[in-house]
Design a protein around this motif. Structure first.
Motif, short mmCIF file in Angstrom:
data_model
loop_
_atom_site.label_atom_id
_atom_site.label_comp_id
_atom_site.label_asym_id
_atom_site.label_seq_id
_atom_site.Cartn_x
_atom_site.Cartn_y
_atom_site.Cartn_z
N LYS A 189 0.81 -1.21 0.00
CA LYS A 189 0.00 0.00 0.00
C LYS A 189 0.85 1.27 0.00
CE LYS A 189 -3.96 -2.03 2.48
NZ LYS A 189 -4.78 -1.97 3.72
N GLY A 190 2.15 1.10 0.15
CA GLY A 190 3.03 2.25 0.16
C GLY A 190 3.22 2.87 1.53
N TRP A 191 2.80 2.18 2.59
CA TRP A 191 2.94 2.72 3.95
C TRP A 191 4.33 2.44 4.53
CZ3 TRP A 191 -2.30 0.61 6.32
CH2 TRP A 191 -3.37 1.20 5.62
N ILE A 192 5.06 1.52 3.92
CA ILE A 192 6.42 1.20 4.35
C ILE A 192 7.28 1.11 3.10
CG2 ILE A 192 7.86 -0.30 5.79
CD1 ILE A 192 5.38 -1.75 6.72
N ASN A 193 8.44 1.76 3.12
CA ASN A 193 9.36 1.56 2.00
C ASN A 193 10.14 0.26 2.20
OD1 ASN A 193 11.68 2.03 3.65
ND2 ASN A 193 11.44 4.24 3.37
N GLU A 194 10.88 -0.13 1.19
CA GLU A 194 11.57 -1.43 1.24
C GLU A 194 12.59 -1.50 2.37
OE1 GLU A 194 13.24 -2.48 -2.49
OE2 GLU A 194 11.29 -2.56 -3.53
N TYR A 195 13.28 -0.40 2.61
CA TYR A 195 14.28 -0.39 3.67
C TYR A 195 13.62 -0.60 5.03
CZ TYR A 195 17.77 1.25 6.97
OH TYR A 195 18.63 1.34 8.04
N PHE A 196 12.53 0.13 5.29
CA PHE A 196 11.83 -0.01 6.56
C PHE A 196 11.22 -1.41 6.70
CE2 PHE A 196 10.91 4.83 6.99
CZ PHE A 196 12.25 5.02 7.34
N PHE A 197 10.75 -1.97 5.57
CA PHE A 197 10.19 -3.32 5.62
C PHE A 197 11.26 -4.32 6.07
CE2 PHE A 197 9.54 -7.45 3.58
CZ PHE A 197 8.28 -7.79 4.05
N VAL A 198 12.46 -4.19 5.49
CA VAL A 198 13.55 -5.09 5.88
C VAL A 198 13.89 -4.92 7.36
CG1 VAL A 198 16.01 -5.59 5.54
CG2 VAL A 198 14.51 -5.24 3.56
N ARG A 199 13.88 -3.67 7.84
CA ARG A 199 14.20 -3.42 9.26
C ARG A 199 13.17 -4.07 10.18
NH1 ARG A 199 15.93 -4.09 12.98
NH2 ARG A 199 16.85 -2.82 14.63
N LEU A 200 11.90 -3.94 9.84
CA LEU A 200 10.86 -4.56 10.65
C LEU A 200 10.93 -6.08 10.57
CD1 LEU A 200 8.00 -2.10 9.72
CD2 LEU A 200 8.80 -2.52 12.05
N GLU A 201 11.24 -6.59 9.39
CA GLU A 201 11.36 -8.03 9.22
C GLU A 201 12.53 -8.59 10.04
OE1 GLU A 201 10.56 -11.85 8.02
OE2 GLU A 201 9.32 -10.06 7.80
N GLU A 202 13.60 -7.83 10.17
CA GLU A 202 14.74 -8.26 10.99
C GLU A 202 14.33 -8.39 12.46
OE1 GLU A 202 17.70 -5.34 10.19
OE2 GLU A 202 18.47 -6.37 8.40
N THR A 203 13.47 -7.49 12.90
CA THR A 203 12.99 -7.59 14.29
C THR A 203 12.14 -8.83 14.47
OG1 THR A 203 12.99 -5.17 14.44
CG2 THR A 203 11.80 -6.37 16.14
N LEU A 204 11.31 -9.17 13.47
CA LEU A 204 10.53 -10.40 13.54
C LEU A 204 11.45 -11.63 13.57
CD1 LEU A 204 7.53 -9.80 11.08
CD2 LEU A 204 7.53 -9.71 13.59
N ILE A 205 12.55 -11.55 12.83
CA ILE A 205 13.52 -12.66 12.84
C ILE A 205 14.09 -12.83 14.25
CG2 ILE A 205 15.79 -13.39 12.02
CD1 ILE A 205 15.06 -12.11 9.31
N GLU A 206 14.34 -11.71 14.93
CA GLU A 206 14.84 -11.80 16.30
C GLU A 206 13.82 -12.50 17.21
OE1 GLU A 206 17.74 -11.27 17.46
OE2 GLU A 206 18.55 -10.45 15.60
N PHE A 207 12.54 -12.24 16.99
CA PHE A 207 11.52 -12.94 17.78
C PHE A 207 11.54 -14.44 17.48
CE2 PHE A 207 9.09 -8.71 17.64
CZ PHE A 207 9.67 -8.30 18.83
N ASN A 208 11.75 -14.80 16.20
CA ASN A 208 11.90 -16.21 15.86
C ASN A 208 13.11 -16.83 16.55
OD1 ASN A 208 10.49 -15.75 12.66
ND2 ASN A 208 9.82 -17.34 14.06
N ASN A 209 14.22 -16.08 16.57
CA ASN A 209 15.43 -16.59 17.22
C ASN A 209 15.21 -16.77 18.71
OD1 ASN A 209 16.84 -16.58 14.81
ND2 ASN A 209 17.67 -14.53 15.11
N ILE A 210 14.52 -15.82 19.34
CA ILE A 210 14.24 -15.91 20.77
C ILE A 210 13.38 -17.14 21.07
CG2 ILE A 210 12.88 -14.82 22.62
CD1 ILE A 210 13.95 -12.11 21.55
#
Length: 319
Positions: A189-210
């Motif tokens: 929808k254009g509410w997140i650019n690609e860079y911000f999407f990757v940053r948020l996805e990295e945080t989700l990865i940390e939750f998976n790691n935890i």
């Protein structure tokens, strides 16, 4: 987790009274047979028990150190979950945005949805980790247990999502997947650019790691030979002890044998109950308190004030 400096004797005796009864009646029997009725001389040289006590102390020390390492690692992992949860709330509110005034309310609802779903993930992970495997059950009646139901997640996800969540084999992982789906929709929808999407996805990865690190501790018990042999060694030590003291101490061998055996039994129990930190027991990592802390922090970051009430301590126990 036990927080009072002084443990209540009711807690100690709750877990040790069967052993104490055995120590007492064994010592009493040895005294009656050896001294009172003088039927058989049952004395054992002191050197034997000295060697056995030294070996047992070293063995229990090694076992307890490893058990505490598991407990402390579990607490560190949940400390990371607290930190990354705060990061998640901040990133969601700052990175998901649009200059279009007409959709500000829709974006705000997405913020709430993502943050609330994460609170649901935290509560769900707590319940998921506290499900007891059959091989970890000790057979002891617990002194105190808190509730452990997925119903705590209901307030943070939609009814349809909770229905699907409750039928999953790994419910917390399902919620992380849903977070990723909503982030992808927001990017489309254009509410997140690609860079911000990757940053948020990295945080989700940390939750998976935890979650993965918690599951490793949960599903990989301390090698059972340590637990099994420590029980056998403590039993042998307690069974031999009265025969050592009876010759020199007479009836005083009864209290001294019980006290010394009680010390080794407590050392054994400390390690046994610390090695599995996610079993919903009074010595475990306080997942409920940490979950409530995360919920409070994230609601505060959103500007809400309906914080959950901290659970009351029960006999110095924080669950």
């Amino acid at each position: 987790m036990l927080v009072y400096r002084q443990l209540k004797w009711s807690i100690i005796f709750h877990y040790t009274w069967p052993s104490l009864l055995y120590y007492f009646f064994l010592s009493l029997s040895v005294f009656l047979i050896h001294d009172y009725f003088e039927l058989i001389r049952l004395h054992i040289p002191f050197n034997i028990i000295a060697a056995l006590s030294t070996a047992l102390a070293i063995f229990l020390g090694f076992k307890n150190n490893n058990a505490y390492d598991r407990w402390w690692e579990a607490r560190q992992i949940w400390g990371l979950l607290v930190n990354y949860s705060r990061v998640w709330a901040r990133e969601v509110m700052l990175l998901i945005s649009s200059p279009d005034v007409a959709i500000q309310e829709e974006i705000k609802q997405l913020h709430k949805k993502l943050i609330y779903r994460h609170i649901g993930f935290v509560h769900g992970l707590r319940v998921f980790l506290r499900r007891q495997h059959h091989y970890n059950k000790s057979g002891l009646q617990e002194y105190y247990e808190g509730p452990n139901e997925y119903s705590d997640v209901k307030d943070f996800v939609s009814a349809s999502e909770f229905e699907e969540f409750s039928h999953k084999n790994n419910p917390p992982n399902f919620l992380i997947e849903q977070q990723g789906v909503d982030l992808k929709k927001a990017m489309d929808k254009g509410w997140i650019n690609e860079y911000f999407f990757v940053r948020l996805e990295e945080t989700l990865i940390e939750f998976n790691n935890i979650q993965g690190r918690c599951e490793r501790i949960k599903n990989t018990p301390l090698p059972r030979q340590y637990s099994s042999f420590s029980k056998v060694f403590v039993f042998i030590h307690a069974s031999v002890l009265p025969f050592v003291f009876i010759e020199e101490l007479g009836w005083l061998s009864i209290p001294f044998s019980v006290i010394i055996s009680f010390v080794f039994r407590c050392l054994d129990l400390m390690g046994e109950r610390a090695e599995d930190p996610f079993e919903n027991r009074i010595e475990d990592v306080p997942l409920t308190a940490l979950s409530i802390a995360i919920e409070t922090n994230l609601k505060e970051q959103m500007g809400e004030t309906d914080f959950p009430k901290p659970k009351d301590y029960y006999a110095g126990i924080v669950l």
